[in-house]
Design a protein around this motif. Structure first.
Motif, PDB file in Angstrom:
ATOM      1  N   VAL A  86      -9.663  38.629 135.864  1.00  0.00           N
ATOM      2  CA  VAL A  86     -10.613  39.145 136.843  1.00  0.00           C
ATOM      3  C   VAL A  86      -9.833  39.981 137.850  1.00  0.00           C
ATOM      4  O   VAL A  86      -8.901  39.483 138.485  1.00  0.00           O
ATOM      5  CB  VAL A  86     -11.362  38.000 137.558  1.00  0.00           C
ATOM      6  CG1 VAL A  86     -12.279  38.557 138.641  1.00  0.00           C
ATOM      7  CG2 VAL A  86     -12.166  37.180 136.553  1.00  0.00           C
ATOM      8  N   GLU A  87     -10.211  41.248 137.988  1.00  0.00           N
ATOM      9  CA  GLU A  87      -9.537  42.147 138.910  1.00  0.00           C
ATOM     10  C   GLU A  87     -10.551  42.824 139.824  1.00  0.00           C
ATOM     11  O   GLU A  87     -11.715  42.997 139.446  1.00  0.00           O
ATOM     12  CB  GLU A  87      -8.742  43.202 138.140  1.00  0.00           C
ATOM     13  CG  GLU A  87      -7.602  42.618 137.327  1.00  0.00           C
ATOM     14  CD  GLU A  87      -6.781  43.698 136.647  1.00  0.00           C
ATOM     15  OE1 GLU A  87      -5.540  43.650 136.768  1.00  0.00           O
ATOM     16  OE2 GLU A  87      -7.377  44.576 135.995  1.00  0.00           O
ATOM     17  N   SER A  88     -10.091  43.218 140.993  1.00  0.00           N
ATOM     18  CA  SER A  88     -10.993  43.827 141.956  1.00  0.00           C
ATOM     19  C   SER A  88     -11.596  45.121 141.429  1.00  0.00           C
ATOM     20  O   SER A  88     -12.800  45.356 141.524  1.00  0.00           O
ATOM     21  CB  SER A  88     -10.251  44.098 143.274  1.00  0.00           C
ATOM     22  OG  SER A  88      -9.766  42.894 143.827  1.00  0.00           O
ATOM     23  N   ARG A  89     -10.761  45.985 140.892  1.00  0.00           N
ATOM     24  CA  ARG A  89     -11.258  47.266 140.365  1.00  0.00           C
ATOM     25  C   ARG A  89     -10.306  47.722 139.266  1.00  0.00           C
ATOM     26  O   ARG A  89      -9.238  48.267 139.540  1.00  0.00           O
ATOM     27  CB  ARG A  89     -11.332  48.299 141.477  1.00  0.00           C
ATOM     28  CG  ARG A  89     -11.958  49.628 141.019  1.00  0.00           C
ATOM     29  CD  ARG A  89     -11.995  50.627 142.166  1.00  0.00           C
ATOM     30  NE  ARG A  89     -12.422  51.923 141.694  1.00  0.00           N
ATOM     31  CZ  ARG A  89     -13.497  52.559 142.137  1.00  0.00           C
ATOM     32  NH1 ARG A  89     -14.244  52.009 143.063  1.00  0.00           N
ATOM     33  NH2 ARG A  89     -13.825  53.742 141.666  1.00  0.00           N
ATOM     34  N   PRO A  90     -10.686  47.501 138.009  1.00  0.00           N
ATOM     35  CA  PRO A  90      -9.768  47.785 136.902  1.00  0.00           C
ATOM     36  C   PRO A  90      -9.785  49.266 136.522  1.00  0.00           C
ATOM     37  O   PRO A  90     -10.348  49.672 135.510  1.00  0.00           O
ATOM     38  CB  PRO A  90     -10.331  46.921 135.774  1.00  0.00           C
ATOM     39  CG  PRO A  90     -11.791  46.870 136.061  1.00  0.00           C
ATOM     40  CD  PRO A  90     -11.944  46.910 137.553  1.00  0.00           C
TER      41      PRO A  90
END
Length: 334
Positions: free
Chosen positions: A254-258
């Protein structure tokens, strides 16, 4: 009961059209209930905000063996939700056919009751800032889903199939299912349409470029398989997604903005109605296989709050804090 019947060979009845006075008989004759769960979420300029609902409702209808096309924008993808008075009732004869094993009555397939879809969901930080995404807090989602699931079980449907169209629902629905299963005798089955076609199969269908992903070619094709009029393939150009980690082991990242990311990413040029029809057919057939095996399996035992019996005595084993426990608070030496 007079009047209400399932489609020939099984299928789905819409719960919203069952008269209250006939609910008990319908529930007794039904093999399972179905609850689609989706989201209202940005999927890019090319896909509708109800993408996850179209897919959840569409595959919920497929679970009942109804392969007709979904309704257009604003309609229901479920053929069970057709003309208002179409609900019927031969639940008495259906129940008799089940107990006798008679398949000549026209009810050889599983009989389901379709409940209205849950439209709103917890959405990830990756899509919450984008226009049209309506997100609820995860703790609210779990509580709400627990109440909905328990309500359906309490209405007389101990077997409940939940068809998911929004990946973030997998955690909240699972948590709600676990809660309800400890309170009610229930068999709760969660199926995510996205997983019914394997990664290897999507590679065969789309080629080596990444097709799976939020708003990507696989999901876009899925919508094309149910409601092609809702898709605007000419609204975007390809936005190649960030490469996956170079490992073959399962993981959740899970990443903030991939980056690259615009609330979606993917090779949309690979999507087509033909691919969508194939995805729908493959995933729908596998979902029906799962349902058939599930309704044929033995039901679970009721939940219990009692401790497991002591194998030596056959009596309930003492629990922590029980004053009768061997080292309980009796005043003896420790």
């Amino acid at each position: 009961m007079d009047g209400v019947t399932w489609p020939a060979g099984g299928g789905l009845l819409p719960a919203t059209r069952i008269p209250g006075g006939e609910l008990a008989a319908v529930a007794a004759a039904a093999d399972y209930a179905v609850l689609p769960v989706g989201a209202v979420e940005w999927h890019g300029p090319h896909l509708p905000l109800g993408t996850d609902l179209i897919l959840a409702e569409g595959f919920a209808a497929e679970a009942g063996g109804a392969g007709g096309p979904a309704a257009g924008a604003g309609g229901s993808s479920s053929p069970a939700a057709g003309a208002g008075g179409a609900v019927a009732s031969a639940a008495g004869s259906a129940s008799a056919a089940r107990s006798s094993g008679d398949t000549t009555t026209g009810f050889p397939g599983p009989r389901g009751v379709l409940f209205p879809a849950v439209p709103y969901a917890a959405c990830p930080g990756q899509t919450r800032p984008w226009p049209g995404t309506v997100s609820i807090r995860p703790e609210i989602a779990v509580g709400y889903l627990a109440d909905v699931i328990e309500g359906i079980v309490a209405a007389g449907f101990p077997r409940l199939l939940i068809v998911n169209g929004h990946d973030a629902n997998m955690s909240t629905v699972r948590a709600a299912m676990e809660w309800v299963s400890g309170r009610r005798t229930a068999s709760l089955l969660l199926v995510n349409w996205f997983q019914l076609v394997t990664s290897a199969e999507t590679t065969d269908l789309y080629g080596p470029l990444t097709a799976r992903g939020h708003g990507g070619a696989y999901e876009t094709s899925g919508v094309l398989g149910f409601d092609p009029g809702a898709v605007r393939l000419d609204a975007v150009t390809d936005l190649p997604p960030k490469p996956k980690l170079p490992v073959g082991h399962p993981y959740v990242l899970v990443e903030s903005r991939p980056d690259p990311w615009q609330g979606w990413s993917g090779h949309i040029s690979l999507a087509s109605e033909a691919a969508g029809r194939q995805v729908r057919a493959t995933a729908g057939a596998r979902l029906r296989e799962i349902v058939a095996a599930w309704v044929a399996a033995p039901p679970p035992a009721p939940p219990t709050a009692d401790p497991l019996p002591d194998p030596a005595t056959g009596s309930p084993a003492p629990t922590a804090g029980d004053p009768t426990a061997a080292d309980g608070a009796t005043g003896g030496d420790r």
